[in-house]
Design a protein around this motif. Structure first.
Motif, short mmCIF file in Angstrom:
data_model
loop_
_atom_site.label_atom_id
_atom_site.label_comp_id
_atom_site.label_asym_id
_atom_site.label_seq_id
_atom_site.Cartn_x
_atom_site.Cartn_y
_atom_site.Cartn_z
N LYS A 1 -5.81 -0.20 -9.33
CA LYS A 1 -5.50 -1.42 -10.08
C LYS A 1 -4.01 -1.77 -10.05
CE LYS A 1 -9.38 -1.24 -13.31
NZ LYS A 1 -9.79 -1.17 -14.74
N GLU A 2 -3.16 -0.73 -10.09
CA GLU A 2 -1.72 -0.99 -10.12
C GLU A 2 -1.17 -1.37 -8.76
OE1 GLU A 2 -2.32 3.25 -8.97
OE2 GLU A 2 -3.17 1.90 -10.48
N MET A 3 -1.96 -1.26 -7.71
CA MET A 3 -1.50 -1.49 -6.34
C MET A 3 -1.77 -2.94 -5.93
SD MET A 3 -2.42 0.79 -2.97
CE MET A 3 -1.88 2.29 -3.80
N PRO B 1 0.05 -5.83 -0.27
CA PRO B 1 -1.05 -5.90 0.72
C PRO B 1 -1.07 -4.75 1.71
CG PRO B 1 -0.13 -8.09 0.37
CD PRO B 1 0.74 -7.14 -0.40
N ALA B 2 0.09 -4.33 2.23
CA ALA B 2 0.12 -3.25 3.23
C ALA B 2 -0.33 -1.93 2.62
CB ALA B 2 1.53 -3.12 3.81
N GLU B 3 0.00 -1.68 1.35
CA GLU B 3 -0.42 -0.44 0.69
C GLU B 3 -1.92 -0.48 0.40
OE1 GLU B 3 1.97 -0.04 -2.77
OE2 GLU B 3 3.82 0.39 -1.66
N VAL B 4 -2.42 -1.63 -0.01
CA VAL B 4 -3.84 -1.77 -0.29
C VAL B 4 -4.66 -1.55 0.98
CG1 VAL B 4 -5.63 -3.43 -0.97
CG2 VAL B 4 -3.51 -3.26 -2.28
N TYR B 5 -4.12 -1.96 2.13
CA TYR B 5 -4.79 -1.76 3.42
C TYR B 5 -5.17 -0.30 3.61
CZ TYR B 5 -5.59 -2.00 8.49
OH TYR B 5 -6.14 -1.92 9.73
N GLU B 6 -4.32 0.63 3.17
CA GLU B 6 -4.55 2.07 3.38
C GLU B 6 -5.33 2.71 2.25
OE1 GLU B 6 -3.71 3.46 6.13
OE2 GLU B 6 -2.46 1.89 6.99
N ASN B 7 -5.63 1.97 1.19
CA ASN B 7 -6.24 2.59 0.00
C ASN B 7 -7.42 1.78 -0.54
OD1 ASN B 7 -4.23 4.93 -0.89
ND2 ASN B 7 -2.97 3.20 -0.21
N THR B 8 -8.27 1.30 0.35
CA THR B 8 -9.42 0.49 -0.05
C THR B 8 -10.72 1.26 0.18
OG1 THR B 8 -8.23 -1.55 0.52
CG2 THR B 8 -10.61 -1.71 0.28
#
Length: 335
Positions: free
Chosen positions: A118-120, A123-130
């Protein structure tokens, strides 16, 4: 036209209505029909789609029509044909509980859909943590699970007794070798403004041009369900008893207000208003232009005052109010 021993193959562009009207076909393959002309009530030919359907009648029960199209809006041909069919959904099993489900970006109610911390919001960080959350057991489904899930998938008809088959298959089912789940999450977050820390401001209004593409092409859903955007005609219907581009009173200023949708200055939603001494505001025009440079044409357009007299506007200026534009012309006074 290609001629073979067993059949002839004829190719037509979407605007070749008159050519198509003279040929009979047993198998019609129609691509991206939402972009086709549907004709109008006064048309004797019925538009390209109507012509394509009528050309198969000579083959009776042996005729087949196959339609492949990306969804756009609820009033277009593709979605209407989908609704009259079986509305089959591609469902895949959860690797944890085995529950079959259609992969969607977000469930309307309850668990299920794409997830990331939720805190993320970068976009580039979310790409690795979905990951994907199962709608039944809320288990975490990762990209490595998707290979076996797709191999075990099945088509499920959601409407029975309809005359023809219709299917919906979104890009969310593409194998991770091509598009990992993070790809779709990143594209969604990029539909929102990005703050100075590189985080998507998901509480702000999304760029409609970007979100439209994601909803139609990534999620395989129609745009109407998610957009509260009003058309130019709907906005202008509230203008009162005066014609577009005309003012019933003499103005002291005509202002162009624009929402710049991209850092490059593209996709500007604008409104042209006339202000009077009594602070009455009249909406003259509303719409979208492809680029901020095109706003200059609005300033040079002709607007009419009382008695349809042309308004002269010797001075025009664009004032940048807080949007970081690289184009210096955005703050330049135009002659």
């Amino acid at each position: 036209q290609f001629q073979y021993t067993s059949c002839d193959i004829m190719l037509y562009g979407a605007g070749s209505t008159s050519q198509l009207s003279s040929d009979a076909v047993g198998l019609a393959l129609l691509d991206e029909i939402d972009d086709w002309d549907e004709g109008d009530e006064e048309s004797t030919e019925g538009g390209m789609f109507g012509q394509a359907e009528s050309r198969t009648k000579s083959y009776g029960v042996y005729a087949k029509t196959v339609i492949a199209t990306s969804p756009t809006t609820a009033d277009r041909i593709g979605y209407r044909e989908y609704l009259t069919g079986t509305q089959s959904e591609w469902q895949v099993p959860c690797p944890h509980c085995g529950g079959f489900q259609t992969m969607v970006f977000k469930e309307k109610k309850g668990p299920g859909g794409f997830r990331w911390p939720k805190e993320m919001r970068v976009p580039a960080e979310v790409y690795e943590n979905t990951w994907y959350e199962c709608k039944f057991c809320e288990g975490m489904i990762e990209d490595d699970h998707r290979y076996e899930m797709q191999q075990s998938g099945r088509w499920v008809d959601t409407k029975e007794n309809n005359r023809h088959k219709s299917y919906r298959l979104s890009s969310l089912n593409v194998l991770p070798d091509i598009y990992p789940m993070g790809h779709f999450a990143e594209r969604y977050l990029k539909c929102f403004p990005i703050d100075s820390n590189g985080k998507a401001m998901t509480g702000a209004t999304a760029y409609p041009d970007r979100l439209h593409i994601v909803v139609n092409h990534d999620w395989c859903e129609i745009w109407d369900k998610r957009s509260g955007q009003k058309s130019e005609d709907e906005i202008m219907q509230h203008r009162g008893l005066y014609a577009p581009g005309e003012l019933p009173e003499w103005p002291v200023a005509i202002m162009i207000t624009a929402d710049v949708g991209e850092p490059s200055g593209s996709m500007c939603h604008y409104m042209v208003c006339g202000w009077t001494r009594q602070e009455t505001v009249y909406c003259l025009r509303y719409g979208v232009v492809p680029h901020i440079d095109d706003l200059a044409d609005l300033g040079h357009s002709t607007y009419l005052g009382p008695d349809k007299k042309t308004l002269l506007m010797p001075t025009r200026a664009y004032i940048d109010c807080g949007y970081d534009l690289k184009d210096p012309k955005a703050t330049t006074v135009l002659d």
